[in-house]
Structures are given as C-alpha cells and as structure tokens.
Design an enzyme around this catalytic site. Structure first.
Site, PDB file in Angstrom:
ATOM      1  N   CYS A 230      81.905 -44.907 -69.511  1.00  0.00           N
ATOM      2  CA  CYS A 230      83.289 -45.344 -69.649  1.00  0.00           C
ATOM      3  C   CYS A 230      83.341 -46.475 -70.677  1.00  0.00           C
ATOM      4  CB  CYS A 230      83.761 -45.826 -68.279  1.00  0.00           C
ATOM      5  SG  CYS A 230      85.405 -46.494 -68.297  1.00  0.00           S
TER       6      CYS A 230
ATOM      7  N   CYS B 241      97.997 -53.302 -63.315  1.00  0.00           N
ATOM      8  CA  CYS B 241      96.724 -53.337 -64.066  1.00  0.00           C
ATOM      9  C   CYS B 241      96.406 -54.762 -64.489  1.00  0.00           C
ATOM     10  CB  CYS B 241      96.811 -52.438 -65.295  1.00  0.00           C
ATOM     11  SG  CYS B 241      95.364 -52.567 -66.381  1.00  0.00           S
TER      12      CYS B 241
ATOM     13  N   CYS C 293     101.292 -52.748 -67.755  1.00  0.00           N
ATOM     14  CA  CYS C 293     101.446 -51.965 -66.532  1.00  0.00           C
ATOM     15  C   CYS C 293     101.296 -52.936 -65.358  1.00  0.00           C
ATOM     16  CB  CYS C 293     100.409 -50.852 -66.480  1.00  0.00           C
ATOM     17  SG  CYS C 293     100.556 -49.747 -67.908  1.00  0.00           S
TER      18      CYS C 293
ATOM     19  N   CYS D  65      94.930 -55.749 -73.579  1.00  0.00           N
ATOM     20  CA  CYS D  65      95.881 -54.651 -73.804  1.00  0.00           C
ATOM     21  C   CYS D  65      97.268 -55.251 -74.001  1.00  0.00           C
ATOM     22  CB  CYS D  65      95.892 -53.707 -72.601  1.00  0.00           C
ATOM     23  SG  CYS D  65      96.885 -52.220 -72.849  1.00  0.00           S
TER      24      CYS D  65
ATOM     25  N   GLU E 274      83.137 -54.680 -71.018  1.00  0.00           N
ATOM     26  CA  GLU E 274      82.265 -54.051 -70.045  1.00  0.00           C
ATOM     27  C   GLU E 274      82.255 -52.544 -70.245  1.00  0.00           C
ATOM     28  OE1 GLU E 274      81.834 -57.106 -66.351  1.00  0.00           O
ATOM     29  OE2 GLU E 274      83.624 -55.882 -66.425  1.00  0.00           O
TER      30      GLU E 274
ATOM     31  N   CYS F  45      79.646 -58.184 -58.556  1.00  0.00           N
ATOM     32  CA  CYS F  45      79.840 -58.295 -59.995  1.00  0.00           C
ATOM     33  C   CYS F  45      80.375 -59.644 -60.428  1.00  0.00           C
ATOM     34  CB  CYS F  45      80.696 -57.163 -60.546  1.00  0.00           C
ATOM     35  SG  CYS F  45      82.394 -57.239 -60.048  1.00  0.00           S
TER      36      CYS F  45
HETATM   37  N1  SAH Z   1      95.185 -47.713 -71.270  1.00  0.00           N
HETATM   38  C1  SAH Z   1      94.771 -46.422 -70.898  1.00  0.00           C
HETATM   39  C2  SAH Z   1      93.289 -46.312 -70.573  1.00  0.00           C
HETATM   40  C3  SAH Z   1      92.659 -47.446 -69.828  1.00  0.00           C
HETATM   41  S1  SAH Z   1      93.237 -47.687 -68.198  1.00  0.00           S
HETATM   42  C4  SAH Z   1      95.615 -45.902 -69.748  1.00  0.00           C
HETATM   43  O1  SAH Z   1      96.407 -46.668 -69.201  1.00  0.00           O
HETATM   44  O2  SAH Z   1      95.502 -44.716 -69.444  1.00  0.00           O
HETATM   45  C5  SAH Z   1      92.425 -46.377 -67.320  1.00  0.00           C
HETATM   46  C6  SAH Z   1      93.125 -46.026 -66.012  1.00  0.00           C
HETATM   47  O3  SAH Z   1      92.994 -47.066 -65.031  1.00  0.00           O
HETATM   48  C7  SAH Z   1      94.604 -45.776 -66.136  1.00  0.00           C
HETATM   49  O4  SAH Z   1      94.965 -44.587 -65.444  1.00  0.00           O
HETATM   50  C8  SAH Z   1      95.180 -46.978 -65.444  1.00  0.00           C
HETATM   51  O5  SAH Z   1      96.480 -46.737 -65.016  1.00  0.00           O
HETATM   52  C9  SAH Z   1      94.199 -47.187 -64.316  1.00  0.00           C
HETATM   53  N2  SAH Z   1      94.262 -48.512 -63.671  1.00  0.00           N
HETATM   54  C10 SAH Z   1      94.568 -49.692 -64.231  1.00  0.00           C
HETATM   55  N3  SAH Z   1      94.497 -50.677 -63.310  1.00  0.00           N
HETATM   56  C11 SAH Z   1      94.110 -50.103 -62.144  1.00  0.00           C
HETATM   57  C12 SAH Z   1      93.837 -50.617 -60.833  1.00  0.00           C
HETATM   58  N4  SAH Z   1      93.938 -51.886 -60.566  1.00  0.00           N
HETATM   59  N5  SAH Z   1      93.451 -49.718 -59.890  1.00  0.00           N
HETATM   60  C13 SAH Z   1      93.312 -48.414 -60.173  1.00  0.00           C
HETATM   61  N6  SAH Z   1      93.546 -47.879 -61.381  1.00  0.00           N
HETATM   62  C14 SAH Z   1      93.952 -48.715 -62.352  1.00  0.00           C
HETATM   63 FE1  SF4 Z   2      96.927 -51.189 -70.770  1.00  0.00          FE
HETATM   64 FE2  SF4 Z   2      98.467 -50.102 -68.868  1.00  0.00          FE
HETATM   65 FE3  SF4 Z   2      96.137 -48.931 -69.529  1.00  0.00          FE
HETATM   66 FE4  SF4 Z   2      96.193 -51.305 -68.210  1.00  0.00          FE
HETATM   67  S1  SF4 Z   2      96.889 -49.332 -67.448  1.00  0.00           S
HETATM   68  S2  SF4 Z   2      94.876 -50.766 -69.951  1.00  0.00           S
HETATM   69  S3  SF4 Z   2      98.000 -52.289 -69.139  1.00  0.00           S
HETATM   70  S4  SF4 Z   2      97.947 -49.198 -70.828  1.00  0.00           S
END
Ligand code: SAH
Ligand code: SF4
Length: 401
Positions: free
Chosen positions: A127, A141, A138, A134, A114, A374
């Site tokens: 974006c 996430c 985290c 991934c 997406e 969505c």
């Molecule tokens: N992997 C990279 C970039 C993609 S994630 C990273 O982690 O920075 C982009 C952002 O979305 C990151 O700051 C991540 O921590 C945040 N993110 C992931 N899941 C989320 C959620 N459920 N609610 C809010 N932010 C979230």
């Molecule tokens: Fe991957 Fe963590 Fe970024 Fe989610 S927040 S996309 S798990 S690095």
C-alpha cells in the site's frame, strides 16, 4: 542576553537519485552528462534493466555501460532510496515501514510517509502513498485534517516499491527475510500487487501517479500486472477516464454513502461530483468488465451510513456497474466524532450485500499486533498512526485480484 546563533552553513547539495526514474528522466539525465542522442536509447535500456530487473543500488556493477559513463553517473547521481526510519513486523507477516524522503531543499528535513506490506500465501500487497497529507477533507479521515505538505514525485512513488522489494529479497540474487511470512516459491513475487490507498488523493497528483504506473507496469522492468495495481479515488471524476485509458490500472472508488446529502458531509468532493456523475464515470471506466470489477469502498460508521435500508440502496445503486464491494470497519482516531459500527450491524449490512451476489464484503483485519504498538514509530503526529491503521485495512480490502 542570549548569544547570537551562528549562521547555519548551507547543506552541501546532495546528489539526486535516479531510483524510480521514468525512461524520459533517464534519457534527460544521460543527455545532461553529454551522452549523444544516438546512444541514449540503448544506454537508457541498459540502465532500466539494472534499475528495475536487477534492483541495482549503485553504478559500480554496470559493466556494460563502460567505465567513463559509470564514473560520470556515480559523480552526478546516486541510486539511493528513501530511508527506512522504522520497521514493524506483525506475527502474521504484515510489515509497516516509516520512510523518510530525500530533503527537497536546505530547510527540509525530509517528509515521512508510511508504507504497509500485507503478505498472503500466493501474493503480497503493498500500500503506497501518493501525497504527503491531502487537500480533501473527508470528515472521517485523519489525513484530511492534515494540510497538504506536497505531492510525491513519480520517483518517490516508485521508490516505495523499490524499498519493499529490496527489503523483501524480491530482486534476483537477494534473500527473502526469515523474520516473517513472505510468499516464496519458483516465480512467486513478494510484491505482486500495489494499491494506492496510503496517504493522499492519487488523482490530484495525476501526472506523477500516471508516470509511476508506467514504471511499475513496464514489462521489461518491475513488470507488475496492470490489473494488480489499484488506484483508489474519492471521486475525482474528470481524471478517472484518463486514468483508465492511459494506465490500464484497476480502480477503487471511496463511495461511503448512498445519498448525496450524506456523501456531501463525508466526502465533500461530492458537492462538485455527485453520486450520479461518479457512477456514470464508473460505468464508462475503460477496461471495466465483470472479469475486471471496480472496487467500491464503504467505511462503516455507527449510526451514520450503516442501516439495512442503506445496504439495500447500495446494492440498488451499483446494479449494472461491474463492482466489488469492500466494507471497511472505521478506524477511529483521536478527536474524531465517528465510531465504528457494531460488529452485528456490519454483519447484517454485509449479509444484504452478500445475498445480492457480492463475495466476502468484509475483510479480516491483519497486523493488529504491530498497529497496537505503532506509537513507537517516530511518526510526527497521531495522524500518521491512525493513517497507518487505515492503510492496512484498506490494503486488505482491495488489491485482491
Ligand atoms: N484518497 C484516496 C485514497 C487514499 S484513502 C481515497 O479517498 O480513496 C484510502 C481509503 O481509506 C479510502 O476509501 C478512505 O475513504 C479510507 N479511509 C480514510 N480514513 C479512514 C478511517 N479512519 N477508517 C477507515 N477507512 C478510512
Ligand atoms: Fe484525502 Fe479523503 Fe482520501 Fe482521506 S479519504 S486521503 S481526505 S481523499
């Protein structure tokens, strides 16, 4: 007894697309067609102009290439983009596309990613995703719960921008859509900013991201300003210096906690690269300055990382780092144990950050109406939907230069 299934005939090998290619890939394609070395530089530049200044989607118009070369290119390659499987347009002009990538083999139906576009009066931010899934986990996430399907190629990363520019009338001679807000006016680009905040960890797909950035920021092509392209990382420290030195991209760092014990749980990569090491790498990030700050992302998790003491600690930690702070309301997803902090808590946290001199630390969410709907997109999983909500808020929270 069931009838034996008939043998599935092998799919005819699809012609590869050159859309999104680097100069080196165009040169290699031309070499494969027998274009002599002496002619390739000029031919590559001509193709480059067609692909990235004009937005060509076929070889037929490329009169300056000559009929034979046009024919050979058309027989061997396409300029196809990923297919838009679904599009949603919000009342505020935010658009979400579900894109199907070209299959990588006979058994691959084509992975889906997406891509979200957020227009404002004087800019538009796209974006993009860098991986399908991934490998990092985290805990808050949704993408982290999905196993990595694969890295995107640099062509697939650039192609997300081409799809958006096609659709938004951002190439010469095409029209802006009339079904929503797209910034317009003399010299105003529909896509002026790109953030790598979609699916995946961009710095775990370093070479593709670097090559994609070289195409996006090339002055003779898509010509995005380097400072308007932001790469977000969860803290892949060894790749941060090379990213700044080789690409000049702006950096966003997913911090989310001020203590190692908590960050170890939220962003497990912290066990390998703890906060001090991460912040040292930020201080050393090539090109970072007060005029060009690093964005620190901080997701607001109720009762986990949202106390006033943590707000003060955040400000203290970032002293001396040229920083912007973006507080992101947590986007819940099915099965998560986390909740988004209460609005009053976010405001109180944001007041501490604001009083320390950081402007507008929380962004107003956009495109809520399409996000609510969505589930109608043909996303494979709930994760994709949660991810889309996250991408949207994230895109708003950064890429604001
Ligand atoms: N992997 C990279 C970039 C993609 S994630 C990273 O982690 O920075 C982009 C952002 O979305 C990151 O700051 C991540 O921590 C945040 N993110 C992931 N899941 C989320 C959620 N459920 N609610 C809010 N932010 C979230
Ligand atoms: Fe991957 Fe963590 Fe970024 Fe989610 S927040 S996309 S798990 S690095």
């Amino acid at each position: 007894m069931t009838a034996a299934s008939p043998a599935i005939p092998a799919a005819p090998a699809a012609k590869p697309s050159l859309a999104g290619s680097t100069r080196a890939e165009l040169d290699a394609a031309l070499a494969g067609l027998g274009v002599p070395a002496g002619a390739r530089k000029m031919r590559t530049e001509q193709l480059w102009g067609w692909l990235y200044r004009r937005g060509a989607t076929g070889f037929g118009d490329m009169l300056n290439l000559g009929r034979d070369l046009r024919g050979a290119l058309g027989e061997t390659f396409t300029l196809d983009r990923p297919q838009i499987v679904a599009e949603q347009v919000s009342a505020d002009g935010t658009r979400k596309w579900l894109l199907r990538l070209a299959p990588t083999g006979p058994l691959d139906k084509g992975a889906e990613v997406e891509c979200v576009y957020i227009p404002e009066s004087d800019r538009g931010t796209l974006c993009v995703s860098s991986q399908v899934g991934c490998t990092l986990n985290c805990s808050f996430c949704h993408t982290g719960t999905q196993k990595l399907v694969r890295n995107l190629t640099s062509r697939e990363i650039v192609a997300q921008v081409l799809v958006a520019r096609d659709r938004l009338g951002d190439f010469p001679g095409s029209e802006r859509p009339t079904d929503g807000l797209v910034p317009s006016g003399e010299g105003v680009r529909a896509v002026s900013n790109v953030v790598f905040m979609g699916m995946g960890e961009p710095l775990y797909n370093y070479d593709s991201v670097r090559d994609a950035l070289s195409v996006l920021t090339d002055g003779d092509g898509l010509a995005l300003s380097r400072r308007r392209v932001t790469v977000s990382t969860s803290g892949v420290v060894p790749a941060m210096g090379p990213l700044g030195a080789e690409t000049g991209a702006s950096l966003a760092v997913s911090l989310h906690a001020t203590r190692d014990a908590l960050r170890d749980q939220l962003v497990p990569l912290n066990r390998r690269h703890p906060i001090k090491e991460l912040l040292d790498a930020c201080r050393a990030y090539p090109g970072a300055s007060n005029a060009r700050r690093i964005t620190f992302e901080y997701v607001m998790l109720k009762g986990v990382n949202d106390s006033i003491a943590e707000a003060r600690e955040l400000v203290r930690l970032l002293a001396g780092v040229p920083a912007k702070i973006n507080l992101i309301p947590f986007n819940p997803w099915p099965g998560t144990a986390y909740e988004c902090s209460d609005w009053e808590t976010i405001e109180a946290f944001s007041d501490v950050v604001f009083r320390a001199g950081y402007a507008s630390p929380v962004r107003t969410p956009r495109g809520r109406d399409i996000l609510a709907a969505c589930g109608q997109l043909k996303s494979e999983t709930e994760k994709m939907r949660a991810r889309a909500r996250m991408m949207l808020e994230e895109s708003l929270a950064a890429g604001q230069d």
